[in-house]
Design an enzyme around this catalytic site. Structure first.
Site, PDB file in Angstrom:
ATOM      1  N   ASN A  71       0.837  -1.204   0.000  1.00  0.00           N
ATOM      2  CA  ASN A  71       0.000   0.000   0.000  1.00  0.00           C
ATOM      3  C   ASN A  71       0.870   1.251   0.000  1.00  0.00           C
ATOM      4  O   ASN A  71       1.905   1.308   0.648  1.00  0.00           O
ATOM      5  CB  ASN A  71      -1.017  -0.003   1.157  1.00  0.00           C
ATOM      6  N   GLU A  73       0.490   5.251   0.510  1.00  0.00           N
ATOM      7  CA  GLU A  73      -0.405   6.318   0.983  1.00  0.00           C
ATOM      8  C   GLU A  73       0.089   7.692   0.524  1.00  0.00           C
ATOM      9  O   GLU A  73       1.166   7.830  -0.062  1.00  0.00           O
ATOM     10  CB  GLU A  73      -0.504   6.241   2.511  1.00  0.00           C
ATOM     11  N   ALA A  75      -0.481  12.194   1.461  1.00  0.00           N
ATOM     12  CA  ALA A  75      -1.042  13.222   2.345  1.00  0.00           C
ATOM     13  C   ALA A  75      -2.439  13.627   1.886  1.00  0.00           C
ATOM     14  O   ALA A  75      -3.288  13.997   2.701  1.00  0.00           O
ATOM     15  CB  ALA A  75      -0.118  14.430   2.379  1.00  0.00           C
ATOM     16  N   TYR A  77      -5.229  11.939   1.170  1.00  0.00           N
ATOM     17  CA  TYR A  77      -5.547  10.530   1.453  1.00  0.00           C
ATOM     18  C   TYR A  77      -6.098   9.698   0.289  1.00  0.00           C
ATOM     19  O   TYR A  77      -5.630   8.597   0.043  1.00  0.00           O
ATOM     20  CB  TYR A  77      -6.513  10.420   2.645  1.00  0.00           C
ATOM     21  N   GLU A  84      -3.154  -4.535  -2.970  1.00  0.00           N
ATOM     22  CA  GLU A  84      -3.686  -5.462  -3.972  1.00  0.00           C
ATOM     23  C   GLU A  84      -3.752  -4.806  -5.344  1.00  0.00           C
ATOM     24  O   GLU A  84      -3.352  -5.375  -6.360  1.00  0.00           O
ATOM     25  CB  GLU A  84      -5.109  -5.917  -3.594  1.00  0.00           C
ATOM     26  N   CYS A 124     -10.705  -3.110  -4.109  1.00  0.00           N
ATOM     27  CA  CYS A 124      -9.744  -4.157  -4.478  1.00  0.00           C
ATOM     28  C   CYS A 124     -10.469  -5.414  -4.933  1.00  0.00           C
ATOM     29  O   CYS A 124     -10.037  -6.089  -5.878  1.00  0.00           O
ATOM     30  CB  CYS A 124      -8.812  -4.468  -3.313  1.00  0.00           C
TER      31      CYS A 124
HETATM   32  N1  THU Z   1      -5.306  -1.336   2.576  1.00  0.00           N
HETATM   33  C1  THU Z   1      -4.800  -2.172   1.614  1.00  0.00           C
HETATM   34  O1  THU Z   1      -3.667  -2.008   1.158  1.00  0.00           O
HETATM   35  N2  THU Z   1      -5.595  -3.188   1.202  1.00  0.00           N
HETATM   36  C2  THU Z   1      -6.866  -3.401   1.632  1.00  0.00           C
HETATM   37  O2  THU Z   1      -7.567  -4.218   1.070  1.00  0.00           O
HETATM   38  C3  THU Z   1      -7.377  -2.665   2.781  1.00  0.00           C
HETATM   39  C4  THU Z   1      -6.618  -1.456   3.156  1.00  0.00           C
HETATM   40  C5  THU Z   1      -4.490  -0.205   3.001  1.00  0.00           C
HETATM   41  C6  THU Z   1      -5.029   1.130   2.565  1.00  0.00           C
HETATM   42  C7  THU Z   1      -4.411   2.025   3.584  1.00  0.00           C
HETATM   43  O3  THU Z   1      -3.105   2.392   3.141  1.00  0.00           O
HETATM   44  C8  THU Z   1      -4.268   1.167   4.828  1.00  0.00           C
HETATM   45  O4  THU Z   1      -4.395  -0.160   4.388  1.00  0.00           O
HETATM   46  C9  THU Z   1      -5.324   1.449   5.881  1.00  0.00           C
HETATM   47  O5  THU Z   1      -6.592   1.402   5.356  1.00  0.00           O
END
Ligand code: THU
Length: 170
Positions: A71, A73, A75, A77, A84, A124
């Site tokens: 994942n 991220e 700033a 959001y 995934e 996802c």
């Molecule tokens: N996140 C994922 O990478 N996959 C998911 O299916 C659920 C959430 C990430 C998104 C965000 O960076 C962090 O987890 C918290 O939600």
């Protein structure tokens, strides 16, 4: 998917079922175990300064190549992306002609992998279903947790009644 028979407008209750199997890590076959290990290693590549929730993903292609994701991220959001989709879009962008046969996911927070497997978000799941649907055959989805691994034989089991490319025809 067509559930409405013509000239039949009586109310009908339907049930959506979804099947998966719960395994211990040592019950997986070698290919599955290896992919899970790649997903587990990937959590440490996550860029998640806001949630501190690290997710790793590994997509296995029909040609044997493994595409990795984590994942990412931001700033702002909503500009971030889940592990995934990072992996699946990278797979589609790099090897558009190869089927994704297996996807493994692992989550890590507060210094350890989650005890229960993480549950992929709705977006996802939608991308998983279309990735699976692009080529014949299924895409197995492996959700890793410290205590057990959920194995879905098809991405469709994570999103029953999903919106597919055919649905655009109306
Ligand atoms: N996140 C994922 O990478 N996959 C998911 O299916 C659920 C959430 C990430 C998104 C965000 O960076 C962090 O987890 C918290 O939600």
């Amino acid at each position: 998917m067509y559930l409405c028979a013509p000239n039949q407008n009586i109310m009908k209750k339907k049930e959506l079922t979804s099947t998966f199997t719960i395994y211990q890590m040592d019950e997986l076959d070698q290919e599955q175990r290896e992919l899970v290990e790649v997903a587990k290693a990937q959590v440490h590549k996550s860029y998640s300064p806001y949630s501190h929730f690290q997710v790793g993903a590994a997509a296995k292609l029909a040609n044997g190549v493994i595409i990795k994701g984590s994942n990412q991220e931001n700033a702002a959001y909503p500009s971030g992306l889940c592990a995934e989709r990072t992996a699946l879009f990278a797979a589609g962008a790099t090897y558009p002609e190869e089927k994704v046969t297996m996807l493994a996911i692992a989550c890590f927070t507060n210094g350890h992998y989650t005890a229960e497997p993480g549950s992929p978000c709705g977006s996802c799941r939608q991308v998983m279903v279309e990735t699976e649907h692009r080529y014949p055959g299924n895409m197995q989805v492996l959700l890793y947790g410290e205590t057990c691994v959920y194995v879905f034989d098809s991405a469709k089991d994570l999103l029953p009644l999903s919106f597919l490319t055919e649905d655009l025809q109306g």
